[in-house]
Design an enzyme around this catalytic site. Structure first.
Site, PDB file in Angstrom:
ATOM      1  N   PHE A  95       0.714 -64.328  63.346  1.00 59.41           N
ATOM      2  CA  PHE A  95       1.744 -63.571  63.715  1.00 59.41           C
ATOM      3  C   PHE A  95       1.951 -63.740  65.371  1.00 59.41           C
ATOM      4  O   PHE A  95       2.933 -63.938  66.008  1.00 59.41           O
ATOM      5  CB  PHE A  95       1.806 -62.154  63.921  1.00 59.41           C
ATOM      6  CG  PHE A  95       2.935 -61.148  63.973  1.00 59.41           C
ATOM      7  CD1 PHE A  95       4.198 -61.849  63.366  1.00 59.41           C
ATOM      8  CD2 PHE A  95       2.977 -60.321  64.956  1.00 59.41           C
ATOM      9  CE1 PHE A  95       5.444 -61.130  63.509  1.00 59.41           C
ATOM     10  CE2 PHE A  95       4.330 -59.661  65.426  1.00 59.41           C
ATOM     11  CZ  PHE A  95       5.418 -60.076  64.449  1.00 59.41           C
ATOM     12  N   TYR A  96       0.898 -64.071  66.057  1.00 59.73           N
ATOM     13  CA  TYR A  96       0.748 -64.238  67.623  1.00 59.73           C
ATOM     14  C   TYR A  96       1.585 -65.758  67.733  1.00 59.73           C
ATOM     15  O   TYR A  96       2.510 -65.633  68.465  1.00 59.73           O
ATOM     16  CB  TYR A  96      -0.676 -64.782  68.163  1.00 59.73           C
ATOM     17  CG  TYR A  96      -0.697 -65.353  69.211  1.00 59.73           C
ATOM     18  CD1 TYR A  96      -0.138 -64.914  70.413  1.00 59.73           C
ATOM     19  CD2 TYR A  96      -1.335 -66.628  69.158  1.00 59.73           C
ATOM     20  CE1 TYR A  96      -0.297 -65.533  71.746  1.00 59.73           C
ATOM     21  CE2 TYR A  96      -1.511 -67.374  70.640  1.00 59.73           C
ATOM     22  CZ  TYR A  96      -0.876 -66.809  71.689  1.00 59.73           C
ATOM     23  OH  TYR A  96      -1.134 -67.299  72.828  1.00 59.73           O
ATOM     24  N   ALA A  97       1.207 -66.640  67.121  1.00 59.64           N
ATOM     25  CA  ALA A  97       1.930 -67.888  67.209  1.00 59.64           C
ATOM     26  C   ALA A  97       3.201 -67.902  66.732  1.00 59.64           C
ATOM     27  O   ALA A  97       4.355 -68.622  67.412  1.00 59.64           O
ATOM     28  CB  ALA A  97       1.216 -69.134  66.106  1.00 59.64           C
ATOM     29  N   THR A 146       5.374 -65.073  67.117  1.00 60.75           N
ATOM     30  CA  THR A 146       6.098 -64.614  68.252  1.00 60.75           C
ATOM     31  C   THR A 146       6.178 -65.570  69.292  1.00 60.75           C
ATOM     32  O   THR A 146       7.454 -65.574  70.158  1.00 60.75           O
ATOM     33  CB  THR A 146       5.543 -63.422  68.837  1.00 60.75           C
ATOM     34  OG1 THR A 146       3.958 -63.653  69.449  1.00 60.75           O
ATOM     35  CG2 THR A 146       5.187 -62.211  67.915  1.00 60.75           C
TER      36      THR A 146
END
Length: 333
Positions: free
Chosen positions: A152-154, A156
């Site tokens: 999910f970091y990537a 965003t």
């Protein structure tokens, strides 16, 4: 004198960039929330060192605070903005995804709106090599398709790239996105492998080696990264002015993506051996399976960075690791 606004100024990369800009004679305005994702004392110490310069001042506030960035950009009218502040970490995004929405999505939207209202000559924003996700075609080039993010970091950060492109197109806003590759060095983040491994080995604790060591990373020394950012600040993208076939320049906006990596993947086990050599101690290795959201390898194609700036990172892993270990021993002595 160039005035530069740096978000995330008390962070690992932000601190080193601000320090370099001050050495170059720039006026630097910092913006940082001093969040507790990791040891706040480390962030406070970085900020205190920057505040020793009369050319540095800082606002401690969150990106997502309504009006904070808007008011700051209006008041300061920076020539250049470097947006480094974000909620970082691949694995933490699985446990606390909302923090990534707040900082990375809402916070970046707030910055884009601030720059739309008060334009600057060049907006530079941090992205990540994690953007490439499940792409197995390496070395990663900026023109490769990047639609299979693994965390999910990537996701965003991919959203940030799309958001910035739309603003660049709609409002003729010159934007350069950096895709960083595993940055390390003195004053690094405690959640990163080098910091965790060094601490564990010195304490006699085992280290967790994921995917049984079958990992490769394009480790990028922080000074090399900062050198690249500093040079790219002076190369704002211009419509219809590509530098070559490898250029990621948008056909409809003054917008470009640039990899910043060392250009050479290093085996995780070789990285661990460099730490052991610098410490003069062997690690007890706890071999583990791959963690969710992680990827087995990263490798930057640095052609575009070289074409734009004439620069490529130079620091070897043994030299960079040794510099970190020297800092760590001194700081925690």
């Amino acid at each position: 004198m160039t005035k530069v606004l740096v978000t995330g100024s008390a962070g690992f990369i932000g601190y080193h960039l601000c320090k370099r800009l001050l050495e170059d004679g720039c006026e630097v305005v910092g913006f940082d929330a001093l969040t507790d994702y990791y040891d706040v004392t480390l962030k406070e110490r970085r900020q205190q060192m920057l505040q020793q310069s009369p050319q540095f001042r800082v606002v401690n506030e969150r990106l997502e605070t309504d009006g904070a960035l808007h008011d700051l950009v209006i008041a300061e009218k920076p020539d250049v903005i470097v947006h480094l502040a974000a909620q970082a970490g691949v694995r933490y995004s699985i446990d606390n995804p909302r923090s990534y929405v707040d900082a990375n999505i809402i916070g970046t939207y707030n910055l884009l709106e601030a720059v739309r209202a008060t334009p600057c000559a060049h907006l530079l924003m941090a992205s990540t090599s994690s953007i490439y996700g499940a792409n197995a075609d390496m070395p990663y080039a900026e023109t490769h398709k990047a639609d299979t993010q693994m965390s999910f970091y990537a996701a965003t950060k991919k959203a940030n790239e799309a958001m910035a492109h739309s603003y660049a197109h709609l409002y003729h806003m010159p934007v350069t996105m950096f895709r960083f590759f595993t940055v390390y060095g003195p004053w690094g983040r405690p959640d990163m492998a080098l910091f965790k491994f060094t601490r564990a080995i010195l304490q006699g604790d085992p280290i967790d080696v994921y995917n049984h060591g079958n990992m490769e990373r394009d480790f990028t020394y922080v000074t090399d990264l900062v050198n690249a950012i500093r040079l790219l600040m002076d190369v704002p993208p211009e419509r219809d002015a590509p530098v070559g076939q490898s250029d990621s320049l948008s056909p409809v906006a003054p917008y470009r993506i640039v990899n910043i990596g060392n250009g050479a993947p290093v085996r995780l086990l070789d990285f661990i051996e460099a730490i052991e050599t610098s410490l003069g101690r062997k690690a007890t290795r706890n071999m583990m399976d791959m963690q969710p959201g992680d990827v087995p390898a990263t490798w930057a194609d640095e052609t575009l960075l070289s074409e734009l700036t004439g620069y490529t990172p130079q620091t070897s892993v043994p030299d960079g690791v040794a510099a970190f270990v020297d800092w760590y021993r001194d700081y925690y002595s």
